[in-house]
Design a protein around this motif. Structure first.
Motif, PDB file in Angstrom:
ATOM      1  N   MET A  48       0.547  -5.283 -14.194  1.00  0.00           N
ATOM      2  CA  MET A  48       1.412  -6.009 -13.269  1.00  0.00           C
ATOM      3  C   MET A  48       1.057  -7.490 -13.231  1.00  0.00           C
ATOM      4  O   MET A  48      -0.099  -7.874 -13.411  1.00  0.00           O
ATOM      5  CB  MET A  48       1.289  -5.429 -11.852  1.00  0.00           C
ATOM      6  N   LYS A  49       2.067  -8.296 -12.967  1.00  0.00           N
ATOM      7  CA  LYS A  49       1.828  -9.713 -12.630  1.00  0.00           C
ATOM      8  C   LYS A  49       1.650  -9.758 -11.118  1.00  0.00           C
ATOM      9  O   LYS A  49       2.525  -9.345 -10.363  1.00  0.00           O
ATOM     10  CB  LYS A  49       3.050 -10.541 -13.053  1.00  0.00           C
ATOM     11  N   VAL A  50       0.496 -10.239 -10.684  1.00  0.00           N
ATOM     12  CA  VAL A  50       0.138 -10.219  -9.266  1.00  0.00           C
ATOM     13  C   VAL A  50       0.038 -11.651  -8.753  1.00  0.00           C
ATOM     14  O   VAL A  50      -0.614 -12.497  -9.361  1.00  0.00           O
ATOM     15  CB  VAL A  50      -1.210  -9.490  -9.051  1.00  0.00           C
ATOM     16  N   GLU A  96      -5.357  -0.259 -10.766  1.00  0.00           N
ATOM     17  CA  GLU A  96      -6.381  -0.969  -9.989  1.00  0.00           C
ATOM     18  C   GLU A  96      -5.821  -1.580  -8.706  1.00  0.00           C
ATOM     19  O   GLU A  96      -6.550  -2.159  -7.913  1.00  0.00           O
ATOM     20  CB  GLU A  96      -7.002  -2.086 -10.847  1.00  0.00           C
ATOM     21  N   ILE A  97      -4.508  -1.492  -8.510  1.00  0.00           N
ATOM     22  CA  ILE A  97      -3.868  -2.195  -7.396  1.00  0.00           C
ATOM     23  C   ILE A  97      -3.776  -1.324  -6.145  1.00  0.00           C
ATOM     24  O   ILE A  97      -3.593  -1.827  -5.045  1.00  0.00           O
ATOM     25  CB  ILE A  97      -2.470  -2.706  -7.846  1.00  0.00           C
ATOM     26  N   GLY A  98      -3.953  -0.006  -6.291  1.00  0.00           N
ATOM     27  CA  GLY A  98      -3.722   0.922  -5.182  1.00  0.00           C
ATOM     28  C   GLY A  98      -4.305   0.492  -3.859  1.00  0.00           C
ATOM     29  O   GLY A  98      -3.604   0.420  -2.846  1.00  0.00           O
ATOM     30  N   ASP A  99      -5.604   0.169  -3.827  1.00  0.00           N
ATOM     31  CA  ASP A  99      -6.245  -0.229  -2.572  1.00  0.00           C
ATOM     32  C   ASP A  99      -6.650  -1.706  -2.592  1.00  0.00           C
ATOM     33  O   ASP A  99      -7.515  -2.133  -1.821  1.00  0.00           O
ATOM     34  CB  ASP A  99      -7.462   0.648  -2.280  1.00  0.00           C
ATOM     35  N   LEU A 100      -5.997  -2.492  -3.442  1.00  0.00           N
ATOM     36  CA  LEU A 100      -6.312  -3.919  -3.547  1.00  0.00           C
ATOM     37  C   LEU A 100      -6.172  -4.615  -2.192  1.00  0.00           C
ATOM     38  O   LEU A 100      -7.000  -5.456  -1.823  1.00  0.00           O
ATOM     39  CB  LEU A 100      -5.380  -4.577  -4.577  1.00  0.00           C
ATOM     40  N   ILE A 101      -5.136  -4.259  -1.439  1.00  0.00           N
ATOM     41  CA  ILE A 101      -4.870  -4.967  -0.182  1.00  0.00           C
ATOM     42  C   ILE A 101      -6.028  -4.821   0.796  1.00  0.00           C
ATOM     43  O   ILE A 101      -6.324  -5.742   1.567  1.00  0.00           O
ATOM     44  CB  ILE A 101      -3.548  -4.472   0.453  1.00  0.00           C
ATOM     45  N   ILE A 102      -6.731  -3.684   0.754  1.00  0.00           N
ATOM     46  CA  ILE A 102      -7.857  -3.473   1.674  1.00  0.00           C
ATOM     47  C   ILE A 102      -8.948  -4.501   1.397  1.00  0.00           C
ATOM     48  O   ILE A 102      -9.498  -5.119   2.311  1.00  0.00           O
ATOM     49  CB  ILE A 102      -8.397  -2.032   1.546  1.00  0.00           C
ATOM     50  N   GLU A 103      -9.231  -4.704   0.108  1.00  0.00           N
ATOM     51  CA  GLU A 103     -10.275  -5.663  -0.261  1.00  0.00           C
ATOM     52  C   GLU A 103      -9.834  -7.102   0.013  1.00  0.00           C
ATOM     53  O   GLU A 103     -10.626  -7.932   0.465  1.00  0.00           O
ATOM     54  CB  GLU A 103     -10.634  -5.485  -1.745  1.00  0.00           C
ATOM     55  N   LEU A 104      -8.552  -7.400  -0.244  1.00  0.00           N
ATOM     56  CA  LEU A 104      -8.047  -8.755   0.024  1.00  0.00           C
ATOM     57  C   LEU A 104      -8.148  -9.081   1.512  1.00  0.00           C
ATOM     58  O   LEU A 104      -8.587 -10.164   1.901  1.00  0.00           O
ATOM     59  CB  LEU A 104      -6.583  -8.880  -0.417  1.00  0.00           C
ATOM     60  N   TYR A 128       0.868  -1.185   0.000  1.00  0.00           N
ATOM     61  CA  TYR A 128       0.000   0.000   0.000  1.00  0.00           C
ATOM     62  C   TYR A 128       0.899   1.226   0.000  1.00  0.00           C
ATOM     63  O   TYR A 128       1.951   1.227   0.650  1.00  0.00           O
ATOM     64  CB  TYR A 128      -0.900  -0.003   1.241  1.00  0.00           C
ATOM     65  N   ALA A 129       0.503   2.247  -0.738  1.00  0.00           N
ATOM     66  CA  ALA A 129       1.347   3.446  -0.835  1.00  0.00           C
ATOM     67  C   ALA A 129       0.482   4.698  -0.833  1.00  0.00           C
ATOM     68  O   ALA A 129      -0.686   4.669  -1.235  1.00  0.00           O
ATOM     69  CB  ALA A 129       2.191   3.397  -2.105  1.00  0.00           C
ATOM     70  N   TYR A 187      -0.229  -9.920  -1.186  1.00  0.00           N
ATOM     71  CA  TYR A 187       0.126 -10.120  -2.596  1.00  0.00           C
ATOM     72  C   TYR A 187       1.506  -9.546  -2.857  1.00  0.00           C
ATOM     73  O   TYR A 187       2.048  -8.751  -2.075  1.00  0.00           O
ATOM     74  CB  TYR A 187      -0.900  -9.441  -3.517  1.00  0.00           C
ATOM     75  N   GLN A 188       2.066  -9.956  -3.976  1.00  0.00           N
ATOM     76  CA  GLN A 188       3.269  -9.329  -4.510  1.00  0.00           C
ATOM     77  C   GLN A 188       2.978  -8.976  -5.958  1.00  0.00           C
ATOM     78  O   GLN A 188       2.279  -9.716  -6.657  1.00  0.00           O
ATOM     79  CB  GLN A 188       4.473 -10.270  -4.424  1.00  0.00           C
ATOM     80  N   ALA A 189       3.510  -7.857  -6.408  1.00  0.00           N
ATOM     81  CA  ALA A 189       3.268  -7.414  -7.785  1.00  0.00           C
ATOM     82  C   ALA A 189       4.585  -7.039  -8.436  1.00  0.00           C
ATOM     83  O   ALA A 189       5.464  -6.447  -7.807  1.00  0.00           O
ATOM     84  CB  ALA A 189       2.313  -6.218  -7.801  1.00  0.00           C
ATOM     85  N   ALA A 190       4.727  -7.411  -9.705  1.00  0.00           N
ATOM     86  CA  ALA A 190       5.922  -7.051 -10.474  1.00  0.00           C
ATOM     87  C   ALA A 190       5.464  -6.605 -11.862  1.00  0.00           C
ATOM     88  O   ALA A 190       4.482  -7.138 -12.409  1.00  0.00           O
ATOM     89  CB  ALA A 190       6.870  -8.241 -10.586  1.00  0.00           C
ATOM     90  N   PHE A 191       6.173  -5.638 -12.431  1.00  0.00           N
ATOM     91  CA  PHE A 191       5.792  -5.137 -13.754  1.00  0.00           C
ATOM     92  C   PHE A 191       5.794  -6.273 -14.771  1.00  0.00           C
ATOM     93  O   PHE A 191       6.705  -7.091 -14.818  1.00  0.00           O
ATOM     94  CB  PHE A 191       6.764  -4.043 -14.204  1.00  0.00           C
ATOM     95  N   ASP A 192       4.750  -6.306 -15.605  1.00  0.00           N
ATOM     96  CA  ASP A 192       4.656  -7.355 -16.628  1.00  0.00           C
ATOM     97  C   ASP A 192       4.739  -6.770 -18.038  1.00  0.00           C
ATOM     98  O   ASP A 192       5.570  -7.169 -18.828  1.00  0.00           O
ATOM     99  CB  ASP A 192       3.346  -8.137 -16.461  1.00  0.00           C
ATOM    100  N   HIS A 193       3.847  -5.809 -18.348  1.00  0.00           N
ATOM    101  CA  HIS A 193       3.872  -5.224 -19.690  1.00  0.00           C
ATOM    102  C   HIS A 193       3.068  -3.925 -19.698  1.00  0.00           C
ATOM    103  O   HIS A 193       2.375  -3.604 -18.729  1.00  0.00           O
ATOM    104  CB  HIS A 193       3.303  -6.203 -20.732  1.00  0.00           C
TER     105      HIS A 193
END
Length: 688
Positions: A596-598, A644-652, A400-401, A662-668
């Motif tokens: 991102m690859k999540v 779409e990842i900004g507040d993903l952790i809140i919902e998870l 989260y950032a 989760y972990q996320a890395a740039f994909d394309h």
């Protein structure tokens, strides 16, 4: 089965100072247990309920405001002549990293759990962490007076969280269906609880004798797995001596081959004395912790830093465990880089209160004052030149950032310095400066984690801040090629300015970046100016027609003209920019967004909810599988736009009782069109 004879495996009671971590899922009763321990040992006059906001662990405004521990709290007390330091570790996964430097240097962990199926995944995370660090543990089964199921049924439910047997050492004593005390299976005694006071010892009631005999035999069977002599005694139906049973309990706890389970209700102080006695008699000491950390016995003083605290009046404190030797006020210790740090003040901790002492000996847990260059997890020594750190802990990846800025521009430098101090106290915080957006971005482990940081900035540091979601690093590219002339001509007395170029602009495959070439013949653009043309093109591409940096574009300088007097580097740069500005608008520019690859880890009972959640955030499921080595957990793989990842952790976390991550890395990079693209370009225009 082991081949060690019973009777003296543990080598007797380990005396001297001990350090005990209190750890467990959120709201399991850790802070309440610490209060009960401190009240029972006389460190505080009475046990305060958590709801009062007056517990030893409620020493920060943030902890009181949110009714939860947000940092590790240290409290040293005396019990039967021994010095015990307890560390109340936060239960929320957002603050879980606080426990890791503590666990590395403590002797034993008391895991506080309850008969709540929803908290099993959180308990599993904690038990796995203790396995990874090799820390022995006692499980304190809390709130037994409120449990609906029996203790043995509860243990069956909790056993999958533990890699070693959960060894029931006490069973409840009931009257009319209400828990009124406990029966100790090792001592074969019954204890009737008295609120906030020592229990009354009674004979085991006749009605409970058969239940006690059965539970005791089950305990002895587990102990016999590591004691051949005890196994023979059980097979021959010989009653083993009590001292041999206690010896096995101690040895198996210290070896980490069992997790003894004690029961009680911390809120009423019930079961606390038996827990303290188990810690005093059975828990390992500093010698075992040194062995676990690989500390060589060479006579040097070795100090392990467990936490950094910045106090309002005392400055920086490094809460540390003295692994060997002793430390006196004014002592100089070596860091791993060979530099020295001078101790200025030694303090025993009781929450926010500190009591100054003149020195600290092996096993003590104390705060060392004003070690400015020292950080959490550093290892200090009296040996000249220093030593390699004993503990290397990698904070988990941020999830989260928030982009922060002070409300008053004059507080910019002050805010950066304050955040650096907070990051010293909490190494799981990450501070970065985004050059594209000129944002200061603070990253951490959840919305509450960063909310507490902001509250500390505003309360403790008196800096008013504003926060918003960090900018998404959009890019843009083009869909079709164009040839465009760019001419810059200016005459204003004396030398004029003249540059003339023909640029061929074309798209490149995704991920190619930028290419610049020239096919100039006959010197129509002198070689000395070709670099200027490239510089002008690159300058323009920093901010394309949609307002974002341009990628995956090739530009070729094919033709042009110059003036022997009026041409210059600047003139050709301007000509190139004009050509790009006019040409790019005709190339069908399109927005690109990072995808991102999540990788999401989740308890299996929530996997279906997680899979349903992904497409709601424009994500695509790639697959899911059981998490290797983690019974009851799954791993879900997906791609998802960064936006779409900004507040993903809140919902998870909401979908999984607070444990998924989760972990996320740039994909394309992918094209973004329509309403979302319009919103992004409009936002960029307003920001500019």
């Amino acid at each position: 089965m082991g081949n060690r004879a019973g009777g003296n495996r543990a080598g007797g009671r380990r005396t001297g100072p001990k350090c005990i971590a209190i750890i467990g899922p959120f709201a399991s009763g850790k802070t309440t247990l610490l209060e009960a321990i401190l009240a029972r040992t006389g460190a505080i006059p009475r046990q305060n309920p958590v709801s009062s906001g007056n517990t030893v662990s409620d020493h920060s405004a943030e902890a009181r405001a949110h009714a939860m521990s947000v940092e590790a709290t240290f409290a040293t007390t005396e019990f039967m002549g021994d010095t015990l330091t307890f560390v109340d570790c936060p239960g929320s996964i957002e603050f879980a990293f606080e426990a890791e430097p503590v666990l590395a240097a403590c002797d034993v962990a008391v895991v506080v759990a309850e008969a709540d199926e929803k908290k099993i995944p959180a308990l599993q995370l904690i038990m796995r962490k203790l396995d990874d660090l090799g820390v022995p543990r006692i499980l304190f089964l809390n709130k037994v007076d409120k449990a609906i199921s029996g203790v043995r049924e509860t243990l069956k439910m909790l056993q999958p969280t533990s890699s070693v047997p959960l060894l029931l050492r006490q069973i409840p004593l009931r009257k009319d269906g209400v828990v009124i005390g406990s029966i100790d299976l090792a001592l074969e005694r019954a204890y009737v609880y008295r609120e906030y006071a020592e229990s009354e010892v009674i004979d085991i009631p006749g009605d409970d004798k058969a239940r006690e005999t059965e539970a005791r035999f089950s305990m002895l069977e587990t102990l016999a797995d590591h004691d051949d002599q005890l196994m023979e005694q059980l097979l021959e139906e010989i009653e083993p001596p009590k001292d041999a049973v206690f010896d096995d309990l101690s040895a198996d706890l210290r070896d980490g081959t069992v997790t003894p389970v004690l029961i009680g209700t911390a809120e009423k102080g019930n079961g606390v004395l038996r827990l303290l006695k188990a810690i005093r008699h059975d828990a390992p000491d500093i010698e075992a912790t040194r062995k676990r950390l690989g500390v060589a016995e060479d006579g040097a003083t070795i100090v392990q830093v467990m936490k950094t605290v910045h106090t309002a009046h005392g400055g920086k404190l490094s809460v540390s465990r003295i692994l060997s030797g002793q430390v006196a006020d004014g002592a100089e210790l070596y860091l791993s880089d060979g530099e020295t740090a001078k101790v200025s003040g030694i303090y025993r901790m009781l929450g926010k209160d500190q009591a100054k002492v003149s020195s600290a000996a092996t096993g003590d847990t104390v705060a060392l004052g004003k070690l400015d260059r020292v950080a959490t997890c550093d290892t200090l020594t009296s040996a000249k030149g220093g030593m390699k750190p004993l503990v290397r802990l990698e904070p988990p990846a941020p999830v989260y950032a928030v982009a922060l800025r002070p409300k008053e521009r004059k507080d910019d430098v002050k805010m950066s310095a304050a955040i650096q101090r907070l990051a010293e106290e909490d190494p799981s915080l990450t501070l970065t400066h985004n050059q594209d957006s000129a944002e200061t971005v603070l990253s951490g482990h959840g919305e509450m984690h960063l909310r507490v940081v902001r509250e500390r900035l505003e309360g403790k540091n008196q800096i008013a801040v504003e926060g918003h979601a960090p900018a998404v690093p959009y890019r843009e590219t083009i869909r079709k090629p164009v040839e465009q002339r760019g001419r810059h001509k200016k005459q204003s007395g004396g030398h004029g300015q003249f540059g003339d170029v023909v640029l061929q602009i074309k798209p490149l495959p995704r991920g190619s970046g930028f290419e610049f070439t020239d096919t100039i013949t006959g010197g129509v653009v002198p070689k000395t100016y070709i670099q200027s043309v490239e510089a002008g093109v690159r300058d323009y591409l920093r901010n394309g027609p949609l307002g974002f940096p341009v990628v995956d574009v090739a530009v070729n300088l094919s033709d042009g003209s110059y003036h022997s007097v009026d041409s210059s580097d600047m003139a050709f740069q301007m000509a190139a920019k004009l050509g790009m500005k006019e040409g790019m608008a005709q190339c069908s520019p399109v927005l690109l967004e990072p995808v991102m690859k999540v990788t999401i880890v989740t308890p299996s009972d929530a996997t279906a909810r997680i899979i349903a959640l992904v497409p709601q955030r424009r994500g695509q499921i790639l697959g899911y599988d059981a998490r290797d080595g983690w019974p009851g957990w799954d791993v879900v793989e997906a791609t998802m736009p960064l936006a779409e990842i900004g507040d993903l952790i809140i919902e998870l976390r909401s979908a999984t009782a607070g444990v998924a991550t989760y972990q996320a890395a740039f994909d394309h990079m992918a094209e973004l069109t329509g309403r979302l693209a319009d919103a992004a370009t409009n936002a960029a225009g307003k920001a500019a």
